[in-house]
Enzyme design. Structure first.
Site, PDB file in Angstrom:
ATOM      1  N   ASP A  86       0.879  -1.160   0.000  1.00 38.49           N
ATOM      2  CA  ASP A  86       0.000   0.000   0.000  1.00 38.49           C
ATOM      3  C   ASP A  86       0.919   1.212   0.000  1.00 38.49           C
ATOM      4  O   ASP A  86       1.849   1.291   0.823  1.00 38.49           O
ATOM      5  CB  ASP A  86      -0.851   0.046   1.272  1.00 38.49           C
ATOM      6  CG  ASP A  86      -2.054  -0.868   1.230  1.00 38.49           C
ATOM      7  OD1 ASP A  86      -2.102  -1.754   0.360  1.00 38.49           O
ATOM      8  OD2 ASP A  86      -2.942  -0.715   2.104  1.00 38.49           O
ATOM      9  N   HIS A 142       4.519  -7.490  -0.012  1.00 40.47           N
ATOM     10  CA  HIS A 142       4.116  -8.733  -0.659  1.00 40.47           C
ATOM     11  C   HIS A 142       4.842  -8.874  -1.998  1.00 40.47           C
ATOM     12  O   HIS A 142       5.342  -7.899  -2.552  1.00 40.47           O
ATOM     13  CB  HIS A 142       2.601  -8.742  -0.870  1.00 40.47           C
ATOM     14  CG  HIS A 142       1.819  -8.650   0.402  1.00 40.47           C
ATOM     15  ND1 HIS A 142       1.070  -9.682   0.910  1.00 40.47           N
ATOM     16  CD2 HIS A 142       1.677  -7.630   1.303  1.00 40.47           C
ATOM     17  CE1 HIS A 142       0.498  -9.321   2.042  1.00 40.47           C
ATOM     18  NE2 HIS A 142       0.853  -8.069   2.302  1.00 40.47           N
ATOM     19  N   SER A 226       8.361   3.997   4.395  1.00 43.05           N
ATOM     20  CA  SER A 226       9.591   3.979   3.622  1.00 43.05           C
ATOM     21  C   SER A 226       9.279   3.908   2.136  1.00 43.05           C
ATOM     22  O   SER A 226       8.266   4.431   1.694  1.00 43.05           O
ATOM     23  CB  SER A 226      10.475   2.820   4.061  1.00 43.05           C
ATOM     24  OG  SER A 226      11.775   2.996   3.554  1.00 43.05           O
TER      25      SER A 226
END
Length: 261
Positions: A86, A142, A226
């Site tokens: 995300d 992911h 980050s």
């Protein structure tokens, strides 16, 4: 002058001791006091969280939270390459034959980013994708595609911020910050998933240790906002043309199409 002053301030405050203190605080029960304020200031979507806000005992637990089952769907198309996080889409484009690319007016070296010429040479003429995670985002990472893990390695030490100021004034944060890299071979083509550490809290926890990985599978988590950089070998993908800088992305959303050999 601004660049010099910015870097000086970062060097003075971004030492190991400062990072250690902040990390210990985030992992302590004392940090739970500021969780409600943190969630409010950063507008964290509490409806998606696996647990109720009051069940998180530390800021670290909140940073690394999981989501409720079914809140992120992985694009089902076999040729789809998906967003690993995300975050906010920053940019994509070609990697020059010189093994460099430009983003936000700054040139980055793939040799610096990956640590040596041999690794970098695989991506000459390929494609890069950059996605920024703010402190409000879900911090788990992911896999954007399925394949075989060929290498895992870490590089760098100190980290500059990866926000707008850091990108403008920092020392090439995407290729000089602490970073954890996973390279994956997918149908004979190579991809590098570069997880870039943020200022103060460099920790990137690897969760995936097996030799194979499936698209959408959880691989790691950041302990604070980050950036992720994806590097694709030449002729491997075609990025979705409608992607625009500043666009919000979610894990599993299609960002590119695999090209057939």
């Amino acid at each position: 002058m601004r660049r010099t002053l910015y870097r000086l301030m970062i060097e003075l405050t971004n030492g190991r001791f400062t990072s250690y203190i902040l990390r210990k605080f985030a992992q302590s029960r004392f940090s739970s006091i500021i969780i409600p304020s943190y969630a409010k200031v950063f507008q964290i979507n509490q409806d998606e969280m696996e647990k109720d806000l009051k069940e998180y005992r530390t800021l670290h637990e909140l940073f690394t939270r999981k989501l409720k089952e079914g809140k992120r769907m992985i694009h089902a198309e076999a040729a789809a390459v998906v967003s690993p996080v995300d975050g906010i889409f920053a940019d994509f484009g070609p990697i020059e034959e010189s093994k460099t690319f430009d983003i936000k007016g700054k040139r980055y070296s793939i040799v610096d980013m990956l640590g040596n010429e041999e690794r970098a040479s695989r991506y000459a003429g390929g494609t890069y994708v950059v996605i920024y995670l703010s402190p409000s985002h879900y911090h788990r990472i992911h896999s954007p595609l399925s394949g075989t893990v060929t290498e895992r390695f870490e590089l760098g030490g100190k980290s500059y911020p990866v926000n707008a100021a850091g990108m403008k004034y920092g020392k090439e944060p995407l290729s000089k910050n602490y970073r954890s890299v996973t390279e994956v071979d997918s149908e004979g083509k190579r991809m590098a998933l570069v997880k870039v550490g943020a200022m103060f809290v460099n920790s990137i926890e690897l969760l995936h240790k097996r030799n194979t990985v499936q698209k959408g599978e959880e691989m790691a988590y950041f302990t604070f906002g980050s950036t992720v950089v994806l590097l694709f070998e030449k002729g491997m993908i075609e990025a979705v043309s409608t992607l625009t800088s500043g666009q919000e992305l979610r894990v599993g959303e299609k960002i590119a199409t695999r090209l057939t050999s």
